[in-house]
Design an enzyme around this catalytic site. Structure first.
Site, mmCIF file in Angstrom:
data_model
loop_
_atom_site.group_PDB
_atom_site.id
_atom_site.type_symbol
_atom_site.label_atom_id
_atom_site.label_comp_id
_atom_site.label_asym_id
_atom_site.label_seq_id
_atom_site.Cartn_x
_atom_site.Cartn_y
_atom_site.Cartn_z
ATOM 1 N N THR A 88 0.865 -1.164 0.000
ATOM 2 C CA THR A 88 0.000 0.000 0.000
ATOM 3 C C THR A 88 0.914 1.229 0.000
ATOM 4 O O THR A 88 2.123 1.090 -0.017
ATOM 5 C CB THR A 88 -0.858 -0.148 1.279
ATOM 6 O OG1 THR A 88 -1.622 -1.329 1.113
ATOM 7 C CG2 THR A 88 -1.719 0.998 1.613
ATOM 8 N N ASP A 147 -8.882 -9.197 0.316
ATOM 9 C CA ASP A 147 -9.030 -8.714 1.692
ATOM 10 C C ASP A 147 -10.337 -9.181 2.338
ATOM 11 O O ASP A 147 -10.536 -8.998 3.535
ATOM 12 C CB ASP A 147 -8.931 -7.186 1.741
ATOM 13 C CG ASP A 147 -7.481 -6.717 1.800
ATOM 14 O OD1 ASP A 147 -6.586 -7.566 1.938
ATOM 15 O OD2 ASP A 147 -7.243 -5.507 1.700
ATOM 16 N N GLY A 150 0.239 -3.857 5.081
ATOM 17 C CA GLY A 150 -0.734 -4.915 5.332
ATOM 18 C C GLY A 150 -1.056 -5.009 6.798
ATOM 19 O O GLY A 150 -1.351 -4.007 7.457
HETATM 20 N N1 GLY Z 1 -5.067 -4.015 1.195
HETATM 21 C C1 GLY Z 1 -4.430 -3.396 2.283
HETATM 22 C C2 GLY Z 1 -5.374 -2.938 3.345
HETATM 23 O O1 GLY Z 1 -6.486 -2.606 3.008
HETATM 24 O O2 GLY Z 1 -5.058 -2.919 4.496
#
Ligand code: GLY
Length: 572
Positions: free
Chosen positions: A381, A423, A474
């Site tokens: 991210t 997710d 993450g």
């Molecule tokens: N995909 C990373 C998060 O939403 O934490």
């Protein structure tokens, strides 16, 4: 109880005595910084790439505010940092305006209308490997363009043209490859080949100091400049995007794009000592989980224990273990679930959660379940922090989920698509790509938003803006934000030192303390092992990549741009 912090009453008494003695408490001295970050007088933007920080800062210098800079910076990251910056993903922003009003926006991706609970399972009910991580079926309906336009519509002051023109120029003129980017691109080549039918531009043998130009992305941005938000959700871009995704075997339709809306949310707000923490609410778990951990560690005197001391690592680990166990059970999209936020953030509940903790030995994760009230996400991210010259602050985390998302790249539109569907809990109880275990609250349903760990956060002290902080990573996002705030508040570090300090992480399951390699003393590791903790020290593993800004006592701003990446602070 021996380790409890003194009560406010006792602290008051001590303060009074000190006043009468006219003596300064030695504890209150701020350590001399080892590394100072960029210091500026007025405004600052800290991002993963210097190009994006410069574009954001230039918007501020032209008189734009932090929300204008957010629009430009987010779009610039989509060009300069395709690893995580995006048009094909989503994110969250927490803000505090110059008058102290706070709020948040959720532009998280959502499941397409055709999505359903078992879409990643085979006939025997087993997870089909890679279906939620690679290619068109992994893609959630993107939210980024809706997000930046919603922010601009509510708070922006400069015309979109002023914000997008420099980004379009950057895409046309190109971005210089850094050493870290060269290494990353090399590492992802096979995945690009596996997913895409045609050779994509980023697959070439790019070397450090090469310049990569993004003409297709520049054209998409030019259409967005002319037609606005609807270009992405209803216009030519929407048509090209849905046709491409469906040709690749995906299920996102024009109706999905037409129906997408960013949502304004109330942030999670809690206190820790004299700090007020404002962080992201569900569908991100960030604020709730951060709040639980901070409130569980608050009664212990971390300052006295010392930074990364045995006792500090123990108490933080045990609080993390308990908070992540709750995360997996309770948290999901608030529009689809009743989430007992107040209950799981209540002092009495959190005190009970820590009742069985002892410094003598580790608590086994198998003995902890959700407290009669877990899932993880990607390291890829990106986060940026902005404070403008008027006193507005924004904290923004945005993502494609995995590095380059699903690896699916639209050659005509010039960007990657997310793999955010991973997710969700594809099968409650089974870990996702980050080892996070999900439960019913985060099961897949049409138009539902998947649970996130993103933790864009703003901190006030004495009712004044104090810090803007966030990170990728993450499942490690929450614990990295936590440690950065504690490094400043409990361990008296400046912003850059707080960001650079070695980090560790625990997430309930797997029952391990992950530590950054070669940054923790052998003695500490041995002490932790002797108390029953398992340590994971993986080469090359980094925990978070924090970008933050601290307001120093003289009112100047100190940037903390993480040395673990190419992150850079720019300001004036
Ligand atoms: N995909 C990373 C998060 O939403 O934490």
């Amino acid at each position: 109880m021996n380790y409890r912090k003194p009560s406010a009453y006792v602290l008051g008494l001590v303060a009074l005595l000190l006043m009468f003695n006219c003596r300064q408490a030695p504890d209150l001295e701020v350590k001399t910084p080892v590394n100072r970050g960029l210091i500026t007088e007025n405004a600052m933007v800290v991002t993963a790439r210097v190009e994006a920080s410069k574009i954001g800062s230039a918007v501020l210098e032209q008189g734009g505010n932090a929300f204008d800079a957010m629009f430009a910076t987010e779009m610039a990251l989509a060009v300069a940092y395709p690893f995580a910056g995006n048009l094909g993903g989503g994110g969250f922003m927490v803000y505090r305006d110059k008058d102290g009003n706070t709020g948040a926006i959720d532009y998280r991706e959502k499941a397409p209308l055709k999505a359903h609970r078992d879409m990643y399972l085979d006939e025997a009910g087993n997870i089909i490997p890679e279906k939620s991580t690679y290619g068109a079926m992994a893609v959630g309906v993107p939210g980024t363009v809706a997000g930046v336009f919603a922010v601009h519509e509510r708070f922006g002051t400069l015309p979109i043209e002023v914000l997008l023109k420099p980004v379009i120029e950057l895409a046309k003129n190109g971005v210089v490859v850094t050493q870290k980017q060269e290494t990353r691109l090399e590492g992802y080549k096979d995945a690009f080949r596996k997913v895409n039918q045609d050779t994509i531009p980023l697959e070439r043998n790019w070397k450090v100091n090469d310049t990569i130009k993004y003409p297709a992305l520049a054209e998409t941005l030019e259409r967005i400049l002319v037609n606005g938000r609807d270009e992405f959700y209803k216009g030519k871009t929407a048509e090209v995007l849905t046709e491409f995704i469906q040709d690749q075997g995906g299920i996102i339709s024009m109706e999905d794009l037409n129906r997408y809306e960013a949502k304004w949310r109330d942030p999670v707000v809690f206190e820790y000592d004299d700090l007020k923490i404002i962080s992201m609410s569900p569908p991100s778990s960030g604020g709730v989980c951060l709040g639980q951990i901070m409130k569980m560690v608050e009664p212990y005197d971390l300052h006295e224990f010392g930074h990364n001391s045995l006792k500090a690592v123990q108490v933080i680990t045990e609080a993390e273990r308990r908070a992540y166990a709750d995360r997996s059970f309770y948290l999901g999209d608030p529009d689809f679930n009743e989430i007992p936020i107040d209950e799981i953030l209540a002092d009495s509940y959190l005190e009970r959660r820590m009742n069985d903790f002892s410094f003598k030995a580790a608590t086994a994760s198998e003995s902890i379940s959700h407290g009669q009230v877990m899932v993880m996400e990607s390291a890829e991210t990106t986060h940026y922090s902005i404070i403008d010259q008027f006193g507005n602050a924004v904290s923004v985390t945005t993502t494609l989920n995995g590095g380059y998302g699903s690896k699916l790249y639209s050659p005509e539109l010039g960007f990657f698509l997310n793999n955010e569907m991973d997710d969700f809990s594809s099968k409650p109880g089974v870990p996702n790509m980050f080892g996070l275990i999900g439960a019913e609250a985060n099961s897949i349903a049409a138009e539902k938003r998947m649970l996130s760990s993103m933790t864009p956060t703003i901190v006030e002290r004495d009712d004044q803006l104090y810090m803007v902080v966030g990170t990728p990573g993450g499942s490690t996002i929450i614990t990295s934000v936590l440690q950065t705030i504690l490094n400043v508040h409990e361990f008296d570090m400046g912003m850059q030192d707080a960001v650079d300090a070695p980090r560790f992480h625990h997430q309930w399951l797997p029952d391990l303390i992950s530590i950054e390699p070669n940054r923790f003393p052998e003695e500490l590791k041995e002490q932790l092992k002797s108390k029953g903790y398992s340590i994971l020290e993986r080469n090359n593993s980094i925990i978070g990549k924090v970008n933050a800004i601290l307001i120093l006592t003289d009112g100047t701003l100190e940037g903390g741009a993480d040395h673990r990446g190419d992150d850079t602070a720019v300001g004036f």
